[in-house]
Design a protein around this motif. Structure first.
Motif, PDB file in Angstrom:
ATOM      1  N   UNK A  94      -3.873  17.914   4.793  1.00 21.60           N
ATOM      2  CA  UNK A  94      -3.402  17.114   3.837  1.00 21.60           C
ATOM      3  C   UNK A  94      -4.011  15.455   5.122  1.00 21.60           C
ATOM      4  N   UNK A  95      -3.792  14.364   3.666  1.00 23.60           N
ATOM      5  CA  UNK A  95      -4.480  13.068   4.173  1.00 23.60           C
ATOM      6  C   UNK A  95      -3.306  11.982   4.024  1.00 23.60           C
ATOM      7  N   UNK A  96      -3.487  11.380   5.199  1.00 25.21           N
ATOM      8  CA  UNK A  96      -2.357  10.127   4.968  1.00 25.21           C
ATOM      9  C   UNK A  96      -2.694   9.321   3.795  1.00 25.21           C
ATOM     10  N   UNK A  97      -1.399   7.956   4.000  1.00 28.14           N
ATOM     11  CA  UNK A  97      -2.332   7.232   2.465  1.00 28.14           C
ATOM     12  C   UNK A  97      -2.677   6.024   3.991  1.00 28.14           C
ATOM     13  N   UNK A  98      -3.953   5.553   3.673  1.00 25.33           N
ATOM     14  CA  UNK A  98      -4.267   4.335   3.532  1.00 25.33           C
ATOM     15  C   UNK A  98      -3.616   3.331   3.537  1.00 25.33           C
ATOM     16  N   UNK A  99      -4.021   2.270   4.215  1.00 32.05           N
ATOM     17  CA  UNK A  99      -3.544   0.532   4.249  1.00 32.05           C
ATOM     18  C   UNK A  99      -3.843   0.292   3.503  1.00 32.05           C
ATOM     19  N   UNK A 100      -4.992   0.325   2.492  1.00 32.41           N
ATOM     20  CA  UNK A 100      -4.637  -0.015   1.164  1.00 32.41           C
ATOM     21  C   UNK A 100      -3.491   0.742  -0.149  1.00 32.41           C
ATOM     22  N   UNK A 101      -3.215   2.087   0.291  1.00 36.45           N
ATOM     23  CA  UNK A 101      -2.676   2.749  -0.777  1.00 36.45           C
ATOM     24  C   UNK A 101      -0.624   2.143  -0.103  1.00 36.45           C
ATOM     25  N   UNK A 102      -0.425   1.768   1.108  1.00 37.02           N
ATOM     26  CA  UNK A 102       0.896   0.699   1.168  1.00 37.02           C
ATOM     27  C   UNK A 102       0.373  -0.381   0.929  1.00 37.02           C
ATOM     28  N   UNK A 103       0.036  -0.776   0.706  1.00 36.95           N
ATOM     29  CA  UNK A 103      -0.037  -2.399   0.356  1.00 36.95           C
ATOM     30  C   UNK A 103      -0.071  -2.558  -1.306  1.00 36.95           C
ATOM     31  N   UNK A 104      -0.696  -1.299  -1.918  1.00 40.95           N
ATOM     32  CA  UNK A 104      -0.500  -1.593  -3.256  1.00 40.95           C
ATOM     33  C   UNK A 104       1.507  -0.713  -3.595  1.00 40.95           C
ATOM     34  N   UNK A 105       2.024   0.085  -3.176  1.00 37.06           N
ATOM     35  CA  UNK A 105       3.439   0.248  -2.830  1.00 37.06           C
ATOM     36  C   UNK A 105       4.521  -0.928  -2.307  1.00 37.06           C
TER      37      UNK A 105
ATOM     38  N   UNK B  70       3.584  -4.093  -3.178  1.00 35.28           N
ATOM     39  CA  UNK B  70       3.091  -4.766  -3.514  1.00 35.28           C
ATOM     40  C   UNK B  70       4.215  -4.361  -4.684  1.00 35.28           C
ATOM     41  N   UNK B  71       4.155  -3.125  -5.433  1.00 38.67           N
ATOM     42  CA  UNK B  71       4.835  -2.505  -7.086  1.00 38.67           C
ATOM     43  C   UNK B  71       6.387  -3.024  -6.371  1.00 38.67           C
ATOM     44  N   UNK B  72       6.476  -2.533  -5.232  1.00 33.49           N
ATOM     45  CA  UNK B  72       7.727  -2.539  -4.652  1.00 33.49           C
ATOM     46  C   UNK B  72       8.579  -3.999  -4.786  1.00 33.49           C
ATOM     47  N   UNK B  73       8.044  -5.594  -4.715  1.00 30.48           N
ATOM     48  CA  UNK B  73       7.879  -6.434  -4.690  1.00 30.48           C
ATOM     49  C   UNK B  73       8.132  -6.661  -6.239  1.00 30.48           C
ATOM     50  N   UNK B  74       6.562  -6.534  -6.801  1.00 31.40           N
ATOM     51  CA  UNK B  74       7.013  -7.254  -8.447  1.00 31.40           C
ATOM     52  C   UNK B  74       8.241  -6.392  -9.330  1.00 31.40           C
TER      53      UNK B  74
END
Length: 92
Positions: A1-12, A14-18
């Motif tokens: 299983x691969x971890x979340x990339x830095x791009x994925x964390x940014x999206x999360x 951003x979604x929580x912020x919105x």
């Protein structure tokens, strides 16, 4: 299983912020609408109390006028009654 990339964390993030922004805007809007409604109702209530006070003042003035008229009529009746009593005493 691969971890979340830095791009994925940014999206999360951003979604929580919105999502937080939308909740905040909604909450502030509801509070402001409630305050506006409360102010409108208080203004209407104040107008009702003002009209009631004006009506009461008019009724009080009318009652004072009627009381003064009755006082004048009662004074006239008292004068006539005194005169009648004097006449009756003289007749006896």
């Amino acid at each position: 299983m691969t971890g979340m990339s830095e791009h994925d964390w940014t999206e999360v993030v951003g979604a929580v912020g919105i999502f937080a922004l939308l909740i905040t805007v909604f909450a502030v809007s509801v509070v402001q609408l409630a305050k506006t409604r409360r102010t409108r109702l208080e203004s209407a209530r104040a107008d009702d109390y003002r009209r009631l006070a004006e009506t009461a003042a008019q009724a009080q003035a009318e009652n004072a006028r009627l009381l003064a008229a009755m006082d004048g009529r009662l004074g006239g009746m008292e004068t006539r009654m005194t005169t009648l009593e004097r006449v009756l005493r003289e007749v006896e």
